[in-house]
Every structure is written in structure tokens, then in C-alpha cells.
Design a protein around this motif. Structure first.
Motif, PDB file in Angstrom:
ATOM      1  N   VAL A   1       0.913  -0.875  -0.872  1.00 56.36           N
ATOM      2  CA  VAL A   1       0.260  -0.088   0.104  1.00 56.36           C
ATOM      3  C   VAL A   1       1.677   0.920  -0.250  1.00 56.36           C
ATOM      4  CG1 VAL A   1      -1.521   1.713   1.163  1.00 56.36           C
ATOM      5  CG2 VAL A   1      -2.576  -0.890   1.255  1.00 56.36           C
ATOM      6  N   THR A   2       1.824   1.529   0.634  1.00 56.87           N
ATOM      7  CA  THR A   2       2.773   2.289   0.594  1.00 56.87           C
ATOM      8  C   THR A   2       3.458   2.480  -0.241  1.00 56.87           C
ATOM      9  OG1 THR A   2       4.728   1.615   2.416  1.00 56.87           O
ATOM     10  CG2 THR A   2       2.595   2.866   3.104  1.00 56.87           C
ATOM     11  N   SER A   3       3.833   1.537  -0.832  1.00 56.04           N
ATOM     12  CA  SER A   3       5.125   2.294  -1.572  1.00 56.04           C
ATOM     13  C   SER A   3       4.754   1.554  -3.134  1.00 56.04           C
ATOM     14  CB  SER A   3       5.836   0.704  -1.607  1.00 56.04           C
ATOM     15  OG  SER A   3       6.822   0.821  -0.441  1.00 56.04           O
TER      16      SER A   3
ATOM     17  N   LEU B   1       0.734   1.242  -4.486  1.00 58.09           N
ATOM     18  CA  LEU B   1      -0.282   2.469  -4.894  1.00 58.09           C
ATOM     19  C   LEU B   1      -0.345   3.490  -4.407  1.00 58.09           C
ATOM     20  CD1 LEU B   1      -2.938  -0.324  -3.171  1.00 58.09           C
ATOM     21  CD2 LEU B   1      -2.189   0.417  -5.587  1.00 58.09           C
ATOM     22  N   ASP B   2       0.958   4.126  -3.086  1.00 60.67           N
ATOM     23  CA  ASP B   2       1.268   5.644  -3.211  1.00 60.67           C
ATOM     24  C   ASP B   2       1.994   6.283  -4.106  1.00 60.67           C
ATOM     25  OD1 ASP B   2       0.588   7.829  -2.128  1.00 60.67           O
ATOM     26  OD2 ASP B   2       1.910   7.160  -0.614  1.00 60.67           O
ATOM     27  N   ASP B   3       2.615   5.149  -5.528  1.00 57.82           N
ATOM     28  CA  ASP B   3       3.992   5.494  -6.545  1.00 57.82           C
ATOM     29  C   ASP B   3       2.727   6.571  -7.184  1.00 57.82           C
ATOM     30  OD1 ASP B   3       6.146   6.620  -7.387  1.00 57.82           O
ATOM     31  OD2 ASP B   3       5.746   4.495  -8.558  1.00 57.82           O
ATOM     32  N   PRO B   4       3.189   8.310  -7.475  1.00 58.29           N
ATOM     33  CA  PRO B   4       2.576   8.714  -8.108  1.00 58.29           C
ATOM     34  C   PRO B   4       2.558   8.264  -9.871  1.00 58.29           C
ATOM     35  CG  PRO B   4       3.695  10.276  -7.045  1.00 58.29           C
ATOM     36  CD  PRO B   4       4.494   8.892  -6.365  1.00 58.29           C
TER      37      PRO B   4
ATOM     38  N   LEU C   1      -0.254   6.020  -9.792  1.00 59.88           N
ATOM     39  CA  LEU C   1      -1.076   6.812  -9.657  1.00 59.88           C
ATOM     40  C   LEU C   1      -2.593   7.684 -10.986  1.00 59.88           C
ATOM     41  CD1 LEU C   1      -1.327   7.762  -6.407  1.00 59.88           C
ATOM     42  CD2 LEU C   1      -2.963   5.783  -6.765  1.00 59.88           C
TER      43      LEU C   1
END
Length: 50
Positions: free
Chosen positions: A35-37, A39-42, A45
């Protein structure tokens, strides 16, 4: 009346509670990393929403 044991009960007795807790810990650690590495990657996204 004879009763049969469930086939799924035998393999679960081979897994110790400590091993199950360790597997659960690593499952949550891997999920947190995803989730942090990932899915949160711009860039990721931008690819998902464009």
C-alpha cells in the motif's frame, strides 16, 4: 452412530500457533509495504486514473 473426523482438522494441528502468528505478521507487513510503496506511487496512480 459412527462419526468421521474432518479431513481438514489434521493439517491444522501441524501448524504451531507461533508459526501462524509469524505468518500473519509477515502478511500484514507485506500488505503495508504494497500500500505505501506501490499504490502510493504517483506514477502508478497516474497510470490507474488516466
Amino acid at each position: 452412530m459412527p462419526t468421521a473426523k474432518l479431513a481438514s482438522s489434521a493439517p491444522m494441528s501441524l501448524i504451531s500457533p507461533e508459526l501462524l502468528a509469524l505468518a500473519e505478521l509477515w502478511f500484514y507487513r507485506a500488505g503495508h509495504f504494497f500500500v505505501t510503496s506501490v499504490l502510493d506511487d504517483p506514477a502508478w496512480l497516474a497510470l490507474m486514473f488516466c
